[in-house]
Design an enzyme around this catalytic site. Structure first.
Site, PDB file in Angstrom:
ATOM      1  N   ASP A   1      76.280  16.742  35.255  1.00 38.93           N
ATOM      2  CA  ASP A   1      75.945  18.001  35.921  1.00 38.93           C
ATOM      3  C   ASP A   1      74.459  18.296  35.894  1.00 38.93           C
ATOM      4  O   ASP A   1      73.978  19.094  36.697  1.00 38.93           O
ATOM      5  CB  ASP A   1      76.689  19.168  35.267  1.00 38.93           C
ATOM      6  CG  ASP A   1      76.199  19.436  33.853  1.00 38.93           C
ATOM      7  OD1 ASP A   1      76.270  18.504  33.020  1.00 38.93           O
ATOM      8  OD2 ASP A   1      75.751  20.569  33.569  1.00 38.93           O
TER       9      ASP A   1
ATOM     10  N   ASP B   1      79.667  12.499  31.371  1.00 41.75           N
ATOM     11  CA  ASP B   1      79.090  13.525  30.518  1.00 41.75           C
ATOM     12  C   ASP B   1      80.184  14.523  30.126  1.00 41.75           C
ATOM     13  O   ASP B   1      81.254  14.570  30.753  1.00 41.75           O
ATOM     14  CB  ASP B   1      77.966  14.229  31.272  1.00 41.75           C
ATOM     15  CG  ASP B   1      77.275  15.279  30.445  1.00 41.75           C
ATOM     16  OD1 ASP B   1      76.840  14.966  29.330  1.00 41.75           O
ATOM     17  OD2 ASP B   1      77.171  16.432  30.918  1.00 41.75           O
TER      18      ASP B   1
ATOM     19  N   ASP C   1      79.541  18.276  28.379  1.00 40.17           N
ATOM     20  CA  ASP C   1      79.246  19.692  28.558  1.00 40.17           C
ATOM     21  C   ASP C   1      78.815  19.969  30.000  1.00 40.17           C
ATOM     22  O   ASP C   1      77.856  19.398  30.500  1.00 40.17           O
ATOM     23  CB  ASP C   1      78.147  20.127  27.592  1.00 40.17           C
ATOM     24  CG  ASP C   1      78.595  19.988  26.140  1.00 40.17           C
ATOM     25  OD1 ASP C   1      79.661  20.525  25.811  1.00 40.17           O
ATOM     26  OD2 ASP C   1      77.890  19.330  25.356  1.00 40.17           O
TER      27      ASP C   1
END
Length: 348
Positions: free
Chosen positions: A215, A17, A19
């Site tokens: 995250d 991922d 961001d």
């Protein structure tokens, strides 16, 4: 449990991922660039952020210091366009809402891009995030949906981490259209498996040999679970142990780490040891009734990344066990929150 010299060596490819993992806004997350540069396996960067084209994203990552090309990036716009391309005839007219990544992805699969609900024989809407999306854009999407257009959302992330804080994400914009129309879109980004499936096809790698990194529990980790791949949850973005303790749908990563340095370290996996969870001599016990936390085996302040990850490996497993055993009563959730807060302070 995979026993290898480093976590990265346990897999043949990584789906990462962006961001909250690699960057926050325009800034690199601490240790991310060095950790990813040192990887000896191919990486695809898979993002729910649909605003930019893969080439735009690659250029941004190059600016952070990573060696990346457009072929190394898969976006939720591409997943949404692929979904529509499989269902619509070539040349079909689709309203593009969001950044230019949405329109470009539609053109890649030979669909015609519209900017208004009144353009041509509109049959679908692809709605993604864009920093310049206006109320007029959302209104056009609502008009098209009310007229019967197939509505696809690139993703449903309600928030977007930036270097200034947490901003509204595409999910927040989708909610506005949903409120106006009384309907819900098909969402193709994480946690749906489509983005991971596209990434693995790009990598030419099977599920058992792919590691997903993220995250967010509600997108990255649940998406990895849906796609059947192992996952590394990092605490550099939106979610922490307190949100983990209260997370719906019971996300459970394979590994957890304070940051991406975990890739160059041995896999940190906690095992059940009586009433505790233990890893590298550290043990954590969580009482699901009182929220009391007991940690043993610590050698000092949590400054060493291996020790912090050992505590974290035990902590999220102990919280998951307590979460699964306590149900969703207010008292149980409060106890879990107290335990998660205590564990978070140990990792600070």
């Amino acid at each position: 449990m995979r026993t290898t010299a480093t976590l990265a060596e346990a897999y043949q490819a990584v789906v990462c991922d962006l961001d909250g993992v690699v960057r926050r806004g325009t800034r690199a997350v601490a240790h991310a660039v060095d950790a990813l540069t040192a990887l000896g396996v191919p990486v695809v960067y898979a993002t729910n952020n649909a605003s930019l084209t893969p080439a735009d994203v690659a250029a941004q990552l190059v600016g952070l210091g990573l060696a990346v090309s457009a072929d190394d990036v898969v976006t939720s716009s591409q997943a949404g366009a692929a979904f529509l391309g499989e269902r619509l005839a070539p040349g079909s007219v689709v309203l593009a809402v969001g950044g230019r990544g949405v329109a470009d992805a539609l053109r890649e699969v030979h669909l015609t891009v519209a900017e208004s609900a009144s353009d041509g024989e509109l049959v679908a809407v692809l709605q993604g995030y864009g920093p310049l999306v206006t109320a007029t854009d959302l209104a056009e999407a609502a008009y098209a949906v009310q007229a019967g257009a197939l509505w696809v959302a690139t993703n449903a992330d309600r928030t977007l981490p930036t270097h200034r804080g947490v901003a509204p994400g595409n999910g927040a914009l989708v909610e506005a259209v949903s409120f106006a129309t009384g309907t819900r879109p098909v969402a193709v980004g994480k946690p749906a498996p489509a983005l991971y499936d596209l990434s693995m096809a790009r990598l030419g790698c099977g599920r058992e040999d792919t590691l997903a990194i993220g995250d967010r529990l509600d997108t990255d980790i649940l998406g990895a679970m849906a796609a059947g791949v192992d996952s590394l949850w990092v605490l550099t973005g939106v979610d922490d142990l307190r949100s983990f303790a209260r997370a719906p749908d019971r996300p459970l990563p394979t590994y957890a780490s304070v940051d991406l340095r975990a890739l160059s370290l041995p896999p940190q996996v906690a095992v059940k040891d009586g009433s505790a969870w233990s890893c590298n001599g550290v043990a954590v016990t969580v009482d699901p009734v009182t929220g009391t936390v007991v940690i043993t085996g610590r050698s000092g302040p949590a400054s060493d990344v291996v020790e912090r990850d050992s505590v974290l490996a035990c902590a999220f497993r102990a919280l998951a066990e307590a979460r699964d055993g306590s149900g969703s009563s207010p008292a149980g959730l409060d106890a879990l929150d107290r335990a998660a807060a205590a564990l978070t302070s140990e990792l600070a």
